[in-house]
Write a protein that holds these residues in place. Structure first.
Motif, short mmCIF file in Angstrom:
data_model
loop_
_atom_site.label_atom_id
_atom_site.label_comp_id
_atom_site.label_asym_id
_atom_site.label_seq_id
_atom_site.Cartn_x
_atom_site.Cartn_y
_atom_site.Cartn_z
N ILE A 22 0.83 -1.21 0.00
CA ILE A 22 0.00 0.00 0.00
C ILE A 22 0.86 1.26 0.00
CG2 ILE A 22 -1.75 1.27 1.31
CD1 ILE A 22 -2.47 -1.50 2.61
N SER A 185 0.41 -5.03 -5.32
CA SER A 185 -0.33 -3.76 -5.24
C SER A 185 -1.61 -3.79 -6.07
CB SER A 185 0.57 -2.61 -5.69
OG SER A 185 1.02 -2.83 -7.02
N THR A 190 -4.05 2.51 -7.46
CA THR A 190 -3.99 3.93 -7.11
C THR A 190 -5.23 4.69 -7.57
OG1 THR A 190 -2.72 4.33 -9.14
CG2 THR A 190 -1.47 4.00 -7.12
#
Length: 213
Positions: A22, A185, A190
């Protein structure tokens, strides 16, 4: 697992098939992100120390989302380890391994998943009592072939491959006997964080928990 339970590096690796990597740029995202991941079945959260907000995010998650286990990633020094522990991190992850980082985490009682990419690094970590290791950067450093090669000489080591691991190849890594989990991720994209799309992140976490190992 209660909020104050002592955990080991193996506990961190075995809790779910994926540890999310993160990166947070806004503290307001920390708590809703953690809640979404926990709702999706993922409790071990690696918040990387790549932004100035990271330590505050770890502190907020630790205080406000007791079901989560906040950890600190990108630990590169004893000072990083100390700051992470003070913020409430319950485990640490490093991109490489040095004895000073290992000693600091040991002295702090902070379980560490140190990054390794070579046999020599594995041996050094083992000499210091560490047998649960992060293979980083996994794909770039040899990927599946390297992990298979390590099964013989390092059969007592469990790895968390991270770096280049995604939804399309995670199952291949998890099928190996020396892989306990993967880091990635892709379950915390994002754009989803920026949009506050916590439902999407919860769904990605649920999908990740269905990966077999």
């Amino acid at each position: 697992m209660a909020v104050n339970d002592k955990i080991s590096a193996l506990d961190v690796m075995r809790d779910a098939p994926v540890i999310p990597v993160i990166v947070l740029h806004d503290v307001k995202d920390a708590v809703p992100l953690a809640r979404a991941l926990v709702a999706g079945g993922i409790r071990m959260l690696e918040v990387t120390l790549r932004t100035r907000e990271a330590l505050e995010c770890i502190e907020l998650i630790s205080k406000e989302v007791p079901e989560a286990v906040a950890g600190a990633g990108t630990i590169r020094s004893a000072a990083d380890a100390q700051a992470s522990a003070l913020a409430g991190a319950r485990f640490g992850v490093s991109p490489g391994y040095t004895r000073s980082v290992g000693k600091a985490c040991h002295d702090l009682g902070l379980p560490l998943l140190p990054g390794v990419a070579t046999g020599s690094e594995i041996m050094m970590a083992q000499e210091d009592g560490l047998t649960e290791l992060k293979f980083f950067p996994a794909v770039q450093a040899g990927g599946l072939a390297m992990l298979k090669a390590w099964q013989g000489p390092f059969g007592d080591v469990k790895f968390c491959p991270t770096g280049g691991v995604h939804a399309g190849n995670a199952h291949e890594f998890l099928a190996l006997s020396n892989v306990a989990c993967v880091g990635g991720s892709w379950i915390v994209p994002t754009d989803a964080i920026a949009a506050g799309d916590w439902g999407r992140i919860e769904a990605l976490a649920r999908e990740a928990c269905q990966l077999s190992r």
